[in-house]
Design a protein around this motif. Structure first.
Motif, short mmCIF file in Angstrom:
data_model
loop_
_atom_site.label_atom_id
_atom_site.label_comp_id
_atom_site.label_asym_id
_atom_site.label_seq_id
_atom_site.Cartn_x
_atom_site.Cartn_y
_atom_site.Cartn_z
N CYS A 28 11.87 14.53 -7.47
CA CYS A 28 11.51 14.95 -6.02
C CYS A 28 10.70 14.06 -5.34
CB CYS A 28 10.88 16.47 -6.03
SG CYS A 28 9.43 16.59 -7.05
N HIS A 29 10.82 12.86 -5.37
CA HIS A 29 10.40 11.75 -4.57
C HIS A 29 10.64 11.90 -2.98
CE1 HIS A 29 8.85 10.38 -8.27
NE2 HIS A 29 10.03 9.90 -8.59
N ARG A 30 9.79 11.42 -2.13
CA ARG A 30 9.96 11.23 -0.91
C ARG A 30 10.06 9.80 -0.51
NH1 ARG A 30 6.12 13.13 4.24
NH2 ARG A 30 7.23 12.08 6.07
N THR A 31 11.17 9.50 0.42
CA THR A 31 11.58 8.16 0.78
C THR A 31 11.40 7.70 2.11
OG1 THR A 31 13.88 8.51 0.91
CG2 THR A 31 13.19 7.80 -1.10
N SER A 32 11.02 6.79 2.53
CA SER A 32 11.15 6.18 4.17
C SER A 32 12.01 4.93 4.10
CB SER A 32 9.83 6.08 4.69
OG SER A 32 9.03 7.26 4.75
N VAL A 33 12.36 4.42 4.89
CA VAL A 33 13.37 3.30 5.10
C VAL A 33 12.95 2.56 6.25
CG1 VAL A 33 15.82 2.27 5.29
CG2 VAL A 33 15.42 4.49 3.96
N ALA A 34 12.74 1.30 6.17
CA ALA A 34 12.57 0.25 7.22
C ALA A 34 13.40 -0.90 7.29
CB ALA A 34 11.14 -0.18 7.18
N ALA A 35 13.96 -1.27 8.29
CA ALA A 35 15.05 -2.27 8.46
C ALA A 35 14.72 -3.77 8.35
CB ALA A 35 16.10 -2.17 9.68
N GLY A 72 8.47 -1.81 8.66
CA GLY A 72 7.82 -1.37 7.56
C GLY A 72 6.38 -1.31 7.54
N LEU A 73 5.76 -2.12 8.38
CA LEU A 73 4.28 -2.18 8.40
C LEU A 73 3.87 -0.84 9.23
CD1 LEU A 73 3.13 -5.90 9.00
CD2 LEU A 73 2.95 -4.40 6.82
N ALA A 74 4.70 -0.59 10.31
CA ALA A 74 4.36 0.44 11.19
C ALA A 74 4.48 1.69 10.52
CB ALA A 74 5.33 0.62 12.32
N LEU A 75 5.56 1.84 9.41
CA LEU A 75 5.82 2.90 8.77
C LEU A 75 4.65 3.54 7.70
CD1 LEU A 75 9.74 3.01 8.08
CD2 LEU A 75 8.48 4.73 9.41
N LEU A 76 4.20 2.05 7.26
CA LEU A 76 3.33 2.15 6.24
C LEU A 76 1.95 2.69 6.88
CD1 LEU A 76 2.45 1.10 3.23
CD2 LEU A 76 1.32 -0.72 4.39
N ALA A 77 1.72 2.39 8.00
CA ALA A 77 0.45 2.63 8.87
C ALA A 77 0.35 4.25 9.00
CB ALA A 77 0.11 1.72 10.00
N ALA A 116 5.73 -12.61 4.07
CA ALA A 116 4.59 -12.07 5.28
C ALA A 116 4.03 -10.61 4.91
CB ALA A 116 5.30 -12.33 6.68
N TYR A 117 5.21 -9.74 4.68
CA TYR A 117 4.78 -8.37 4.23
C TYR A 117 3.76 -8.29 3.19
CZ TYR A 117 5.66 -3.45 4.36
OH TYR A 117 5.67 -1.99 4.20
N LEU A 118 4.07 -9.10 2.22
CA LEU A 118 3.10 -9.05 1.05
C LEU A 118 1.75 -9.48 1.45
CD1 LEU A 118 5.14 -10.74 -1.74
CD2 LEU A 118 4.62 -8.59 -1.61
N ARG A 119 1.73 -10.47 2.33
CA ARG A 119 0.42 -10.97 2.76
C ARG A 119 -0.19 -9.64 3.50
NH1 ARG A 119 -2.60 -15.16 2.68
NH2 ARG A 119 -0.73 -16.41 1.95
N ALA A 120 0.59 -9.17 4.30
CA ALA A 120 0.07 -7.89 5.30
C ALA A 120 -0.43 -6.87 4.48
CB ALA A 120 1.02 -7.68 6.31
N LEU A 121 0.27 -6.74 3.36
CA LEU A 121 -0.23 -5.78 2.51
C LEU A 121 -1.64 -5.99 1.66
CD1 LEU A 121 3.03 -4.62 0.52
CD2 LEU A 121 1.99 -3.56 2.30
N GLY A 122 -1.69 -7.38 1.22
CA GLY A 122 -3.22 -7.83 0.86
C GLY A 122 -4.21 -7.70 1.81
N GLU A 123 -3.76 -8.00 3.18
CA GLU A 123 -4.93 -7.87 3.97
C GLU A 123 -5.31 -6.72 4.31
OE1 GLU A 123 -3.10 -10.09 7.45
OE2 GLU A 123 -3.75 -12.07 6.29
#
Length: 395
Positions: free
Chosen positions: A29-36, A41-46, A68-75
Protein backbone atom coordinates in the motif's frame (compact mmCIF):
# COMPACT_ATOMS: atom_id res chain seq x y z
CA UNK A 1 4.07 -5.41 8.96
CA UNK A 2 5.00 -3.63 5.71
CA UNK A 3 5.81 0.05 6.10
CA UNK A 4 3.91 2.38 3.77
CA UNK A 5 6.34 4.52 1.78
CA UNK A 6 5.92 7.57 -0.45
CA UNK A 7 7.72 6.91 -3.74
CA UNK A 8 8.40 9.72 -6.22
CA UNK A 9 9.01 8.69 -9.85
CA UNK A 10 10.97 11.31 -11.81
CA UNK A 11 11.03 10.23 -15.45
CA UNK A 12 9.92 11.72 -18.78
CA UNK A 13 8.85 8.35 -20.24
CA UNK A 14 5.10 7.83 -19.59
CA UNK A 15 5.29 4.11 -20.40
CA UNK A 16 8.08 3.60 -17.85
CA UNK A 17 6.21 5.52 -15.16
CA UNK A 18 3.03 3.54 -15.79
CA UNK A 19 4.89 0.24 -15.43
CA UNK A 20 6.69 1.47 -12.32
CA UNK A 21 3.42 2.57 -10.69
CA UNK A 22 1.89 -0.82 -11.43
CA UNK A 23 4.80 -2.67 -9.84
CA UNK A 24 4.71 -0.40 -6.78
CA UNK A 25 0.98 -1.04 -6.31
CA UNK A 26 1.62 -4.78 -6.44
CA UNK A 27 4.27 -4.46 -3.70
CA UNK A 28 1.94 -3.05 -1.04
CA UNK A 29 0.00 0.00 0.00
CA UNK A 30 2.66 2.51 -1.05
CA UNK A 31 1.87 6.03 -2.25
CA UNK A 32 3.29 7.23 -5.58
CA UNK A 33 3.83 10.64 -7.17
CA UNK A 34 5.02 11.18 -10.74
CA UNK A 35 7.07 14.02 -12.26
CA UNK A 36 7.90 14.34 -15.97
CA UNK A 37 11.22 16.13 -15.41
CA UNK A 38 13.60 17.26 -12.69
CA UNK A 39 12.04 20.67 -12.09
CA UNK A 40 8.60 19.20 -11.55
CA UNK A 41 10.21 16.53 -9.38
CA UNK A 42 11.78 19.15 -7.09
CA UNK A 43 8.47 20.96 -6.76
CA UNK A 44 6.67 17.74 -5.84
CA UNK A 45 9.43 16.86 -3.38
CA UNK A 46 9.11 20.21 -1.60
CA UNK A 47 5.31 20.00 -1.35
CA UNK A 48 5.05 16.27 -0.60
CA UNK A 49 2.91 15.24 2.36
CA UNK A 50 3.82 12.77 3.69
CA UNK A 51 7.49 13.37 2.77
CA UNK A 52 9.05 11.38 -0.05
CA UNK A 53 10.88 8.25 1.16
CA UNK A 54 12.21 6.93 -2.16
CA UNK A 55 13.04 8.71 -5.43
CA UNK A 56 13.09 6.61 -8.62
CA UNK A 57 15.21 8.83 -10.87
CA UNK A 58 15.91 8.92 -14.59
CA UNK A 59 19.18 10.52 -15.73
CA UNK A 60 18.50 11.85 -19.21
CA UNK A 61 15.54 14.28 -18.92
CA UNK A 62 14.66 17.73 -20.30
CA UNK A 63 14.76 20.96 -18.23
CA UNK A 64 16.67 19.46 -15.31
CA UNK A 65 18.50 16.17 -15.78
CA UNK A 66 19.09 13.46 -13.19
CA UNK A 67 22.60 14.62 -12.27
CA UNK A 68 21.36 18.12 -11.45
CA UNK A 69 18.49 16.57 -9.52
CA UNK A 70 20.93 14.55 -7.41
CA UNK A 71 22.89 17.72 -6.63
CA UNK A 72 19.66 19.50 -5.65
CA UNK A 73 18.75 16.60 -3.35
CA UNK A 74 22.15 16.84 -1.69
CA UNK A 75 21.86 20.60 -1.22
CA UNK A 76 18.42 20.17 0.36
CA UNK A 77 19.68 17.54 2.79
CA UNK A 78 17.35 14.83 1.45
CA UNK A 79 17.49 11.84 3.82
CA UNK A 80 15.42 9.36 1.85
CA UNK A 81 16.61 6.70 -0.59
CA UNK A 82 17.35 7.00 -4.32
CA UNK A 83 17.14 4.40 -7.08
CA UNK A 84 18.63 5.41 -10.41
CA UNK A 85 16.69 4.14 -13.44
CA UNK A 86 18.35 4.73 -16.78
CA UNK A 87 19.04 3.33 -20.20
CA UNK A 88 22.52 4.91 -20.23
CA UNK A 89 25.69 2.82 -20.24
CA UNK A 90 26.88 1.06 -17.12
CA UNK A 91 29.81 3.47 -16.76
CA UNK A 92 27.49 6.49 -16.78
CA UNK A 93 25.09 4.92 -14.29
CA UNK A 94 28.02 3.98 -12.01
CA UNK A 95 29.32 7.54 -12.16
CA UNK A 96 25.88 8.92 -11.28
CA UNK A 97 25.59 6.54 -8.36
CA UNK A 98 29.01 7.58 -7.05
CA UNK A 99 28.07 11.25 -7.48
CA UNK A 100 24.95 10.72 -5.38
CA UNK A 101 26.92 9.06 -2.60
CA UNK A 102 29.53 11.83 -2.67
CA UNK A 103 26.66 14.29 -2.18
CA UNK A 104 25.65 12.39 0.96
CA UNK A 105 22.65 10.61 -0.56
CA UNK A 106 21.50 7.05 0.02
CA UNK A 107 21.73 5.71 -3.54
CA UNK A 108 20.54 2.17 -2.89
CA UNK A 109 20.77 0.82 -6.41
CA UNK A 110 20.34 1.23 -10.15
CA UNK A 111 17.93 -0.23 -12.70
CA UNK A 112 18.18 -0.55 -16.43
CA UNK A 113 15.41 -0.06 -18.94
CA UNK A 114 12.97 -1.57 -19.70
CA UNK A 115 12.00 -2.07 -16.08
CA UNK A 116 12.08 -5.63 -14.75
CA UNK A 117 9.63 -6.28 -11.94
CA UNK A 118 11.81 -8.58 -9.81
CA UNK A 119 14.82 -6.28 -10.03
CA UNK A 120 12.69 -3.29 -9.05
CA UNK A 121 11.21 -5.11 -6.04
CA UNK A 122 14.71 -6.11 -4.93
CA UNK A 123 15.83 -2.48 -5.06
CA UNK A 124 12.75 -1.39 -3.09
CA UNK A 125 13.66 -3.96 -0.43
CA UNK A 126 17.20 -2.55 -0.30
CA UNK A 127 15.76 0.94 0.13
CA UNK A 128 13.54 -0.25 2.98
CA UNK A 129 16.55 -1.74 4.79
CA UNK A 130 18.54 1.47 4.29
CA UNK A 131 15.69 3.66 5.53
CA UNK A 132 15.26 1.54 8.68
CA UNK A 133 19.01 1.68 9.35
CA UNK A 134 19.02 5.47 8.91
CA UNK A 135 16.10 5.85 11.30
CA UNK A 136 17.88 3.74 13.93
CA UNK A 137 21.09 5.73 13.53
CA UNK A 138 19.20 9.02 13.79
CA UNK A 139 17.55 7.85 17.01
CA UNK A 140 20.96 6.95 18.46
CA UNK A 141 22.50 10.26 17.37
CA UNK A 142 19.57 12.15 18.82
CA UNK A 143 20.34 10.77 22.27
CA UNK A 144 21.60 13.28 24.84
CA UNK A 145 25.32 13.97 24.56
CA UNK A 146 26.13 12.53 27.96
CA UNK A 147 23.73 9.63 28.44
CA UNK A 148 24.15 7.81 31.73
CA UNK A 149 24.63 4.07 31.57
CA UNK A 150 26.93 1.08 31.64
CA UNK A 151 29.39 0.25 28.86
CA UNK A 152 28.58 -3.26 27.66
CA UNK A 153 30.58 -4.99 24.91
CA UNK A 154 28.75 -6.97 22.26
CA UNK A 155 30.63 -9.31 19.96
CA UNK A 156 30.36 -9.97 16.22
CA UNK A 157 31.70 -13.32 14.96
CA UNK A 158 34.50 -13.50 12.40
CA UNK A 159 34.10 -16.61 10.25
CA UNK A 160 36.68 -18.55 8.22
CA UNK A 161 35.32 -18.94 4.70
CA UNK A 162 37.03 -22.25 4.11
CA UNK A 163 35.15 -24.28 6.70
CA UNK A 164 32.76 -21.93 8.49
CA UNK A 165 34.73 -21.98 11.74
CA UNK A 166 34.38 -19.20 14.27
CA UNK A 167 37.94 -17.85 14.41
CA UNK A 168 37.48 -14.58 16.24
CA UNK A 169 35.11 -11.97 17.62
CA UNK A 170 35.18 -8.20 17.40
CA UNK A 171 34.15 -6.27 20.51
CA UNK A 172 31.62 -3.59 19.58
CA UNK A 173 30.73 -1.20 22.37
CA UNK A 174 27.17 -0.48 23.49
CA UNK A 175 25.81 1.74 26.25
CA UNK A 176 23.10 0.16 28.42
CA UNK A 177 20.92 2.91 29.86
CA UNK A 178 19.15 2.63 33.24
CA UNK A 179 15.86 1.89 31.44
CA UNK A 180 17.44 -1.05 29.59
CA UNK A 181 17.98 0.51 26.16
CA UNK A 182 21.14 -0.31 24.19
CA UNK A 183 22.72 2.64 22.37
CA UNK A 184 25.53 2.50 19.83
CA UNK A 185 28.89 4.31 19.69
CA UNK A 186 27.55 7.88 19.31
CA UNK A 187 26.17 7.67 22.83
CA UNK A 188 29.46 6.29 24.20
CA UNK A 189 31.89 8.50 22.30
CA UNK A 190 29.75 11.61 22.64
CA UNK A 191 30.89 15.16 21.97
CA UNK A 192 31.78 15.64 25.63
CA UNK A 193 34.50 13.00 25.50
CA UNK A 194 37.85 14.76 25.14
CA UNK A 195 40.92 13.30 23.49
CA UNK A 196 42.44 13.08 26.98
CA UNK A 197 39.53 10.81 28.05
CA UNK A 198 39.98 8.32 25.21
CA UNK A 199 42.82 6.23 26.72
CA UNK A 200 40.90 5.50 29.94
CA UNK A 201 37.68 4.83 28.01
CA UNK A 202 39.52 2.48 25.64
CA UNK A 203 41.18 0.66 28.54
CA UNK A 204 37.78 0.25 30.24
CA UNK A 205 36.29 -1.27 27.06
CA UNK A 206 39.33 -3.53 26.59
CA UNK A 207 39.12 -4.65 30.23
CA UNK A 208 35.49 -5.75 29.86
CA UNK A 209 36.10 -7.45 26.50
CA UNK A 210 39.17 -9.32 27.78
CA UNK A 211 37.23 -10.48 30.84
CA UNK A 212 34.68 -12.12 28.53
CA UNK A 213 37.47 -13.64 26.41
CA UNK A 214 39.03 -15.10 29.56
CA UNK A 215 35.69 -16.62 30.56
CA UNK A 216 35.25 -18.17 27.10
CA UNK A 217 38.74 -19.58 27.31
CA UNK A 218 38.03 -21.15 30.71
CA UNK A 219 35.01 -22.83 29.09
CA UNK A 220 37.21 -24.21 26.30
CA UNK A 221 36.31 -21.65 23.64
CA UNK A 222 39.55 -19.80 23.06
CA UNK A 223 39.27 -17.46 20.07
CA UNK A 224 41.09 -14.31 19.09
CA UNK A 225 39.59 -11.05 20.27
CA UNK A 226 39.54 -7.86 18.17
CA UNK A 227 39.27 -4.47 19.88
CA UNK A 228 38.97 -1.08 18.19
CA UNK A 229 41.80 1.34 18.91
CA UNK A 230 41.56 5.05 18.15
CA UNK A 231 44.98 6.16 16.96
CA UNK A 232 44.84 9.21 19.24
CA UNK A 233 45.08 7.00 22.33
CA UNK A 234 48.67 6.14 21.42
CA UNK A 235 49.74 9.65 22.39
CA UNK A 236 49.07 8.78 26.06
CA UNK A 237 52.10 7.95 28.17
CA UNK A 238 52.21 4.33 29.31
CA UNK A 239 49.19 3.25 27.26
CA UNK A 240 50.88 0.18 25.80
CA UNK A 241 52.11 -0.86 29.26
CA UNK A 242 48.54 -0.61 30.55
CA UNK A 243 47.35 -2.91 27.73
CA UNK A 244 49.98 -5.49 28.59
CA UNK A 245 48.95 -5.39 32.24
CA UNK A 246 45.33 -6.00 31.24
CA UNK A 247 46.29 -9.03 29.14
CA UNK A 248 48.38 -10.45 31.99
CA UNK A 249 45.64 -9.85 34.58
CA UNK A 250 43.07 -11.74 32.49
CA UNK A 251 45.44 -14.62 31.75
CA UNK A 252 45.53 -14.03 28.00
CA UNK A 253 48.44 -13.90 25.57
CA UNK A 254 49.08 -10.78 23.45
CA UNK A 255 48.89 -12.98 20.35
CA UNK A 256 45.21 -13.69 21.06
CA UNK A 257 44.31 -9.97 20.92
CA UNK A 258 44.08 -7.92 17.72
CA UNK A 259 43.82 -4.14 17.89
CA UNK A 260 41.96 -2.59 14.94
CA UNK A 261 43.41 0.85 14.23
CA UNK A 262 41.03 3.50 12.93
CA UNK A 263 42.28 6.67 11.23
CA UNK A 264 39.43 9.03 12.03
CA UNK A 265 41.99 11.32 13.64
CA UNK A 266 45.70 10.56 13.66
CA UNK A 267 48.04 11.50 16.50
CA UNK A 268 50.06 14.69 16.30
CA UNK A 269 53.26 12.77 15.64
CA UNK A 270 53.27 10.24 12.82
CA UNK A 271 56.73 9.06 13.87
CA UNK A 272 55.34 8.48 17.37
CA UNK A 273 52.49 6.44 15.90
CA UNK A 274 54.88 4.25 13.91
CA UNK A 275 57.01 3.73 17.01
CA UNK A 276 54.07 2.78 19.24
CA UNK A 277 52.51 0.41 16.70
CA UNK A 278 55.85 -1.27 16.11
CA UNK A 279 56.24 -1.75 19.87
CA UNK A 280 52.77 -3.31 20.05
CA UNK A 281 53.72 -5.81 17.38
CA UNK A 282 56.99 -6.53 19.18
CA UNK A 283 54.94 -7.23 22.31
CA UNK A 284 53.01 -9.86 20.32
CA UNK A 285 49.68 -8.12 19.70
CA UNK A 286 47.94 -8.49 16.37
CA UNK A 287 47.42 -5.22 14.53
CA UNK A 288 44.68 -4.63 11.96
CA UNK A 289 44.31 -1.67 9.62
CA UNK A 290 40.59 -1.04 9.92
CA UNK A 291 38.22 0.52 7.35
CA UNK A 292 40.71 0.00 4.52
CA UNK A 293 39.58 1.72 1.35
CA UNK A 294 37.83 4.70 2.93
CA UNK A 295 40.57 7.09 4.07
CA UNK A 296 43.40 9.02 2.54
CA UNK A 297 46.02 8.02 5.09
CA UNK A 298 45.60 4.28 5.43
CA UNK A 299 47.74 3.37 2.41
CA UNK A 300 50.58 5.43 3.86
CA UNK A 301 50.06 3.74 7.24
CA UNK A 302 50.19 0.35 5.54
CA UNK A 303 53.60 1.23 4.13
CA UNK A 304 54.95 2.51 7.44
CA UNK A 305 53.52 0.21 10.10
CA UNK A 306 53.83 -3.58 10.66
CA UNK A 307 50.17 -4.56 10.38
CA UNK A 308 49.27 -8.24 10.59
CA UNK A 309 45.77 -7.85 9.15
CA UNK A 310 43.93 -5.80 6.54
CA UNK A 311 40.25 -5.17 7.15
CA UNK A 312 38.33 -4.21 4.01
CA UNK A 313 35.67 -1.59 4.77
CA UNK A 314 32.04 -2.58 4.30
CA UNK A 315 31.48 0.23 1.78
CA UNK A 316 33.95 -1.47 -0.57
CA UNK A 317 32.48 -4.92 0.02
CA UNK A 318 28.91 -3.80 -0.55
CA UNK A 319 29.61 -1.66 -3.62
CA UNK A 320 31.92 -4.20 -5.28
CA UNK A 321 28.96 -6.35 -6.25
CA UNK A 322 27.73 -3.54 -8.53
CA UNK A 323 30.76 -1.33 -9.14
CA UNK A 324 33.68 -2.71 -11.15
CA UNK A 325 36.15 -0.16 -9.73
CA UNK A 326 35.33 -1.24 -6.16
CA UNK A 327 35.56 -4.86 -7.26
CA UNK A 328 39.02 -4.34 -8.76
CA UNK A 329 40.11 -2.46 -5.63
CA UNK A 330 38.93 -5.36 -3.48
CA UNK A 331 40.82 -7.92 -5.58
CA UNK A 332 44.03 -5.89 -5.71
CA UNK A 333 43.90 -5.21 -1.95
CA UNK A 334 43.54 -8.91 -1.17
CA UNK A 335 46.40 -9.77 -3.53
CA UNK A 336 48.63 -7.11 -1.96
CA UNK A 337 47.85 -8.26 1.58
CA UNK A 338 48.57 -11.86 0.60
CA UNK A 339 51.95 -10.87 -0.81
CA UNK A 340 52.69 -9.05 2.46
CA UNK A 341 51.72 -12.09 4.54
CA UNK A 342 48.70 -10.38 6.08
CA UNK A 343 45.33 -11.84 7.01
CA UNK A 344 42.36 -10.28 5.20
CA UNK A 345 38.95 -9.70 6.81
CA UNK A 346 35.95 -8.45 4.82
CA UNK A 347 33.43 -6.66 7.02
CA UNK A 348 29.81 -5.77 6.37
CA UNK A 349 29.00 -8.84 4.25
CA UNK A 350 25.20 -9.04 4.13
CA UNK A 351 24.19 -10.97 0.99
CA UNK A 352 25.16 -14.24 -0.67
CA UNK A 353 26.27 -12.28 -3.73
CA UNK A 354 28.73 -10.32 -1.59
CA UNK A 355 29.86 -13.52 0.13
CA UNK A 356 30.55 -15.23 -3.20
CA UNK A 357 32.41 -12.17 -4.44
CA UNK A 358 34.76 -11.81 -1.46
CA UNK A 359 35.47 -15.53 -1.51
CA UNK A 360 36.37 -15.35 -5.20
CA UNK A 361 38.68 -12.42 -4.42
CA UNK A 362 40.60 -14.59 -1.95
CA UNK A 363 39.32 -13.19 1.35
CA UNK A 364 39.82 -15.73 4.13
CA UNK A 365 37.72 -14.27 6.98
CA UNK A 366 34.26 -12.68 6.81
CA UNK A 367 32.30 -10.59 9.28
CA UNK A 368 28.76 -9.37 8.74
CA UNK A 369 25.03 -9.80 9.14
CA UNK A 370 24.97 -12.73 6.70
CA UNK A 371 26.43 -14.77 9.55
CA UNK A 372 25.47 -12.86 12.67
CA UNK A 373 24.97 -9.38 14.11
CA UNK A 374 26.86 -8.36 17.24
CA UNK A 375 25.48 -10.32 20.19
CA UNK A 376 25.82 -10.44 23.96
CA UNK A 377 28.84 -12.27 25.34
CA UNK A 378 26.73 -15.19 26.58
CA UNK A 379 25.39 -15.72 23.05
CA UNK A 380 28.72 -15.50 21.24
CA UNK A 381 29.19 -19.27 21.06
CA UNK A 382 26.37 -21.46 19.71
CA UNK A 383 25.58 -24.42 21.92
CA UNK A 384 25.21 -27.11 19.29
CA UNK A 385 27.93 -26.42 16.74
CA UNK A 386 31.12 -24.44 16.31
CA UNK A 387 30.61 -23.79 12.59
CA UNK A 388 28.43 -21.12 10.99
CA UNK A 389 26.18 -21.22 7.97
CA UNK A 390 25.14 -18.02 6.15
CA UNK A 391 21.72 -16.78 7.13
CA UNK A 392 19.09 -16.50 4.41
CA UNK A 393 19.49 -13.42 2.30
CA UNK A 394 17.63 -11.81 -0.57
CA UNK A 395 20.90 -10.80 -2.19
Amino acid sequence: MVTTRHILIVDDDPIFTAVAESVIRSAGCHRTSVAADGREGLALLAAAEPPVDVVLLDLNMPNLDGLAYLRALGERGYRGAVIISSGESGAIVDAARQLGRMLGLQVCGALGKPLRREAFLAELAACEAALCETAAAAESLAAPQAVQGEIVPHFQPQIALGDGRLVGLEALVRLKTPDGRLLGPPAVFHAGVRDADLPMLTLSIADRAMAEAARWRAEGHGRRLSINLDARTLDAAGFQTDLLRLVERHGLEPGSVVFELTETALPKSLTGLVEQLTRMRMAGFGLSLDDYGTGTANYALLRLCPFSELKIDKSIVQSAALDRVSRLFLMSSVAMASDLGMEVVAEGVETREQLTMVEAAGVSIVQGFIYSPAVRADLAFPKSTWSFEPMRSTG
